[in-house]
Design an enzyme around this catalytic site. Sequence first.
Site, PDB file in Angstrom:
ATOM      1  N   GLY A  77       7.604   0.994  -3.412  1.00 23.88           N
ATOM      2  CA  GLY A  77       6.319   1.031  -3.738  1.00 23.88           C
ATOM      3  C   GLY A  77       6.110   0.694  -5.109  1.00 23.88           C
ATOM      4  O   GLY A  77       6.709  -0.172  -5.820  1.00 23.88           O
ATOM      5  N   SER A  78       4.922   1.445  -6.040  1.00 23.30           N
ATOM      6  CA  SER A  78       4.844   1.028  -7.224  1.00 23.30           C
ATOM      7  C   SER A  78       5.752   1.406  -8.213  1.00 23.30           C
ATOM      8  O   SER A  78       6.372   2.466  -7.977  1.00 23.30           O
ATOM      9  CB  SER A  78       3.382   1.545  -7.733  1.00 23.30           C
ATOM     10  OG  SER A  78       3.632   3.065  -7.824  1.00 23.30           O
ATOM     11  N   TRP A  86       2.277   1.472   2.306  1.00 20.08           N
ATOM     12  CA  TRP A  86       1.310   0.978   3.291  1.00 20.08           C
ATOM     13  C   TRP A  86       1.089  -0.545   3.767  1.00 20.08           C
ATOM     14  O   TRP A  86       0.536  -0.836   4.721  1.00 20.08           O
ATOM     15  CB  TRP A  86      -0.216   1.584   3.106  1.00 20.08           C
ATOM     16  CG  TRP A  86      -0.662   1.412   1.731  1.00 20.08           C
ATOM     17  CD1 TRP A  86      -0.442   2.082   0.738  1.00 20.08           C
ATOM     18  CD2 TRP A  86      -0.988   0.153   1.424  1.00 20.08           C
ATOM     19  NE1 TRP A  86      -0.940   1.488  -0.505  1.00 20.08           N
ATOM     20  CE2 TRP A  86      -1.211   0.390  -0.315  1.00 20.08           C
ATOM     21  CE3 TRP A  86      -1.403  -0.920   1.591  1.00 20.08           C
ATOM     22  CZ2 TRP A  86      -1.613  -0.937  -0.878  1.00 20.08           C
ATOM     23  CZ3 TRP A  86      -2.087  -2.250   0.875  1.00 20.08           C
ATOM     24  CH2 TRP A  86      -2.042  -2.193  -0.343  1.00 20.08           C
ATOM     25  N   ASN A  87       1.619  -1.108   2.821  1.00 18.64           N
ATOM     26  CA  ASN A  87       1.289  -2.743   2.847  1.00 18.64           C
ATOM     27  C   ASN A  87       2.159  -3.347   4.091  1.00 18.64           C
ATOM     28  O   ASN A  87       1.605  -4.330   4.736  1.00 18.64           O
ATOM     29  CB  ASN A  87       1.330  -3.419   1.514  1.00 18.64           C
ATOM     30  CG  ASN A  87       2.724  -3.450   0.883  1.00 18.64           C
ATOM     31  OD1 ASN A  87       3.566  -2.502   1.305  1.00 18.64           O
ATOM     32  ND2 ASN A  87       3.107  -4.414  -0.112  1.00 18.64           N
ATOM     33  N   LYS A  91       9.298   9.357   4.882  1.00 19.76           N
ATOM     34  CA  LYS A  91       7.972   9.743   4.536  1.00 19.76           C
ATOM     35  C   LYS A  91       7.258   8.434   4.297  1.00 19.76           C
ATOM     36  O   LYS A  91       7.145   7.545   3.332  1.00 19.76           O
ATOM     37  CB  LYS A  91       7.873  10.541   3.282  1.00 19.76           C
ATOM     38  CG  LYS A  91       6.534  11.119   3.270  1.00 19.76           C
ATOM     39  CD  LYS A  91       6.013  11.330   1.771  1.00 19.76           C
ATOM     40  CE  LYS A  91       5.608  10.015   0.961  1.00 19.76           C
ATOM     41  NZ  LYS A  91       4.302   9.714   1.711  1.00 19.76           N
ATOM     42  N   PRO A  92       6.196   8.086   5.596  1.00 15.55           N
ATOM     43  CA  PRO A  92       5.577   6.796   5.220  1.00 15.55           C
ATOM     44  C   PRO A  92       4.202   6.975   4.338  1.00 15.55           C
ATOM     45  O   PRO A  92       3.930   8.380   4.253  1.00 15.55           O
ATOM     46  CB  PRO A  92       5.012   6.634   6.751  1.00 15.55           C
ATOM     47  CG  PRO A  92       4.973   7.928   7.462  1.00 15.55           C
ATOM     48  CD  PRO A  92       5.964   8.648   6.747  1.00 15.55           C
ATOM     49  N   ALA A  93       3.511   6.008   4.030  1.00 14.70           N
ATOM     50  CA  ALA A  93       2.473   6.317   3.163  1.00 14.70           C
ATOM     51  C   ALA A  93       1.295   6.879   3.959  1.00 14.70           C
ATOM     52  O   ALA A  93       1.158   6.746   5.198  1.00 14.70           O
ATOM     53  CB  ALA A  93       1.925   4.861   2.678  1.00 14.70           C
ATOM     54  N   GLU A 152       0.780  -6.165 -11.715  1.00 19.49           N
ATOM     55  CA  GLU A 152       0.775  -6.673 -10.452  1.00 19.49           C
ATOM     56  C   GLU A 152      -0.700  -6.436  -9.815  1.00 19.49           C
ATOM     57  O   GLU A 152      -1.120  -5.514  -9.940  1.00 19.49           O
ATOM     58  CB  GLU A 152       1.751  -6.004  -9.622  1.00 19.49           C
ATOM     59  CG  GLU A 152       1.893  -6.394  -8.283  1.00 19.49           C
ATOM     60  CD  GLU A 152       2.805  -5.349  -7.488  1.00 19.49           C
ATOM     61  OE1 GLU A 152       2.968  -4.082  -7.735  1.00 19.49           O
ATOM     62  OE2 GLU A 152       3.707  -5.957  -6.805  1.00 19.49           O
ATOM     63  N   GLU A 182      12.570  -0.518  -4.472  1.00 15.60           N
ATOM     64  CA  GLU A 182      11.825  -1.822  -4.448  1.00 15.60           C
ATOM     65  C   GLU A 182      10.597  -1.710  -4.976  1.00 15.60           C
ATOM     66  O   GLU A 182       9.673  -1.149  -4.289  1.00 15.60           O
ATOM     67  CB  GLU A 182      11.810  -1.983  -2.939  1.00 15.60           C
ATOM     68  CG  GLU A 182      13.117  -2.345  -2.232  1.00 15.60           C
ATOM     69  CD  GLU A 182      13.883  -3.612  -2.734  1.00 15.60           C
ATOM     70  OE1 GLU A 182      13.431  -4.300  -3.512  1.00 15.60           O
ATOM     71  OE2 GLU A 182      15.024  -3.821  -2.218  1.00 15.60           O
ATOM     72  N   LEU A 183      10.490  -1.994  -6.262  1.00 16.63           N
ATOM     73  CA  LEU A 183       9.355  -1.816  -7.028  1.00 16.63           C
ATOM     74  C   LEU A 183       8.173  -3.048  -6.962  1.00 16.63           C
ATOM     75  O   LEU A 183       8.448  -4.105  -6.326  1.00 16.63           O
ATOM     76  CB  LEU A 183       9.521  -1.185  -8.178  1.00 16.63           C
ATOM     77  CG  LEU A 183      10.659  -0.075  -8.236  1.00 16.63           C
ATOM     78  CD1 LEU A 183      11.079   0.662  -9.560  1.00 16.63           C
ATOM     79  CD2 LEU A 183      10.091   0.988  -7.359  1.00 16.63           C
ATOM     80  N   CYS A 208       4.134  -7.031  -2.784  1.00 17.82           N
ATOM     81  CA  CYS A 208       4.935  -7.175  -3.745  1.00 17.82           C
ATOM     82  C   CYS A 208       5.700  -8.639  -4.402  1.00 17.82           C
ATOM     83  O   CYS A 208       6.078  -8.714  -5.485  1.00 17.82           O
ATOM     84  CB  CYS A 208       5.985  -5.962  -3.984  1.00 17.82           C
ATOM     85  SG  CYS A 208       7.110  -6.143  -2.415  1.00 17.82           S
TER      86      CYS A 208
HETATM   87  P1  ADP Z   1       0.815   1.870  -3.957  1.00 19.10           P
HETATM   88  O1  ADP Z   1       0.345   1.880  -5.141  1.00 19.10           O
HETATM   89  O2  ADP Z   1       1.259   0.724  -3.087  1.00 19.10           O
HETATM   90  O3  ADP Z   1       0.059   2.988  -2.842  1.00 19.10           O
HETATM   91  P2  ADP Z   1       2.571   4.001  -4.466  1.00 19.10           P
HETATM   92  O4  ADP Z   1       3.768   4.116  -5.041  1.00 19.10           O
HETATM   93  O5  ADP Z   1       1.417   5.065  -4.845  1.00 19.10           O
HETATM   94  O6  ADP Z   1       2.102   2.590  -4.109  1.00 19.10           O
HETATM   95  O7  ADP Z   1       2.887   4.699  -2.943  1.00 19.10           O
HETATM   96  C1  ADP Z   1       4.062   4.324  -2.166  1.00 19.10           C
HETATM   97  C2  ADP Z   1       4.664   5.400  -1.403  1.00 19.10           C
HETATM   98  O8  ADP Z   1       4.963   6.279  -2.524  1.00 19.10           O
HETATM   99  C3  ADP Z   1       3.686   5.941  -0.520  1.00 19.10           C
HETATM  100  O9  ADP Z   1       4.368   6.622   0.701  1.00 19.10           O
HETATM  101  C4  ADP Z   1       3.192   7.230  -1.285  1.00 19.10           C
HETATM  102  O10 ADP Z   1       2.865   8.297  -0.597  1.00 19.10           O
HETATM  103  C5  ADP Z   1       4.409   7.563  -2.128  1.00 19.10           C
HETATM  104  N1  ADP Z   1       4.240   8.344  -3.209  1.00 19.10           N
HETATM  105  C6  ADP Z   1       3.220   8.310  -4.072  1.00 19.10           C
HETATM  106  N2  ADP Z   1       3.117   9.356  -5.072  1.00 19.10           N
HETATM  107  C7  ADP Z   1       4.324  10.104  -4.604  1.00 19.10           C
HETATM  108  C8  ADP Z   1       4.847  11.107  -5.496  1.00 19.10           C
HETATM  109  N3  ADP Z   1       4.492  11.501  -6.394  1.00 19.10           N
HETATM  110  N4  ADP Z   1       6.050  11.417  -4.731  1.00 19.10           N
HETATM  111  C9  ADP Z   1       6.436  10.962  -3.681  1.00 19.10           C
HETATM  112  N5  ADP Z   1       5.989   9.991  -2.913  1.00 19.10           N
HETATM  113  C10 ADP Z   1       5.039   9.414  -3.726  1.00 19.10           C
END
Ligand code: ADP
Length: 489
Positions: A237-238, A159-160, A183-185, A389, A259-260, A293
Amino acid sequence: MQSIDITDSGLVRGHLFINGQWQSADSGATFDVLNPATGTVLMPVADGGGADAVRAVEAASAAFADWRQQTATERAILLKRWHALVVAAREDLARLMTLEQGKPLAEARAEVDYGSAFIEWFAEEARRVDGEIVPAHLPNRKILVQKYPVGVVAAITPWNFPIAMATRKAAAALAAGCTFVLKPAEDTPLCALALAELSHRAGLPRGVFNVVVGRDPAPIGAVLTTHEAVRKVTFTGSTAVGKRLMAQCADTVKRTSMELGGNAPFIIFEDADLDAALAAAMVCKFRNAGQTCVCANRILVHTDVFDAFAQRLVAAAETLRLGNGLEAGVTMGPMIHPRAVERVDQIVRESLAAGAELLLGGQATGEGRFYTPTVLTHIARDQRAFTDEIFGPVAPLIRFSSEQEAIRIANDTRFGLAAYCFTQDLGRTFRSIDGLQFGMVGINEGMLSTAVAPFGGVKESGIGREGSSHGIDEYLDLKYALIGGLGEG
Ligand code: ADP
């Protein structure tokens, strides 16, 4: 419900985009997208799940046969059209982004520019997917090396940066001849759906670019990481979620790009131009309310300039104006949701309990949606403010007294995304670039991201690169052909 006030209301979409059509979720359910600055509902969006993800993958899979056969020039023309439409919609996309994500409008506009640059860049790169002819190991043979699109690509984005994280994956994949499921956030689906609308207007064929979103990412993610038709998963994402997705991809041996998280050191040597370092630190730390990030996560300052720099950073951070990003003069928006504020506050409280000193801020405000710009010092190395982070507007200052010590502290992390150094010394510049175990290094620069350079990390910050001439390789497989029987002539 808050009205979404943009010029082109056709960009505001609340359905899934599958096979060139706007579709409801299989379940018929919707979920609410919120404005993080106010907590008000912006609009409901289709709450997609596993069945919807399967439909999107099947559409992408069916579209792949034709899309890969198009010439690179044909694909480039469509991508350039998409780029032009995104550029023309800059103001609307920026407003939509500020509404659902919170960043100040000026930052949202900059992201549309940055995000659209990837579409243009990869439209150009589409025509440069060259192969090789390698001198053969035996007489009367030829060795050909060619590059082929990997197939259906699934992308999961955060989402950032709701536009740029999508375009830098999608444009590269589409240019390579892959089809795409995004699949966006769940916090920021509206920008992705607006991008889908613009892709449709640009004339991208049905099924080439699909968007599936749902309140719960897990069932969609489970399909995208296990469906046999998906050949590549690209994620931003994370680190925790990235590791889980990599594990899920193992069973069908999918290629992955990850990209973590980062834990960027921002090193200010005693010979640095302090004005330049301060200006860069402000942007690098507080842009997007510290939710990037590549944010400066640990600010390392030489002892000779520590007090002067700390004082100036506090003075500059005090001038930031928190508020709704749509309002003129606001320079820092809310955090993505109150949970994020609570997490950051907890990191600050833990550090203070362990002996850190608070120089500025350290408070949740605005009904717990905002966090005040914060400066900390005397951080213990086992504290989350050092090891994790932070992902918030908190600047921990760490004192060092030699170049070797600074590099050692900087590398003392399991992450390796971005690092920054401020120095006027040429030798130190090169020693720092060589010594820092990070994928990207900024020297006297606090902003590294550009479509023309390879973005990515080492260690637990991920694998793969996005942008640059290397970015398209993430979506291409090499195939080598040995041609024999050519005769003696
Ligand atoms: P943040 O901590 O920045 O929200 P996330 O890693 O939780 O980072 O989210 C990044 C993306 O990963 C988002 O699109 C979120 O919906 C997706 N996401 C989170 N958990 C899962 C999962 N178990 N399976 C697939 N996608 C996921």
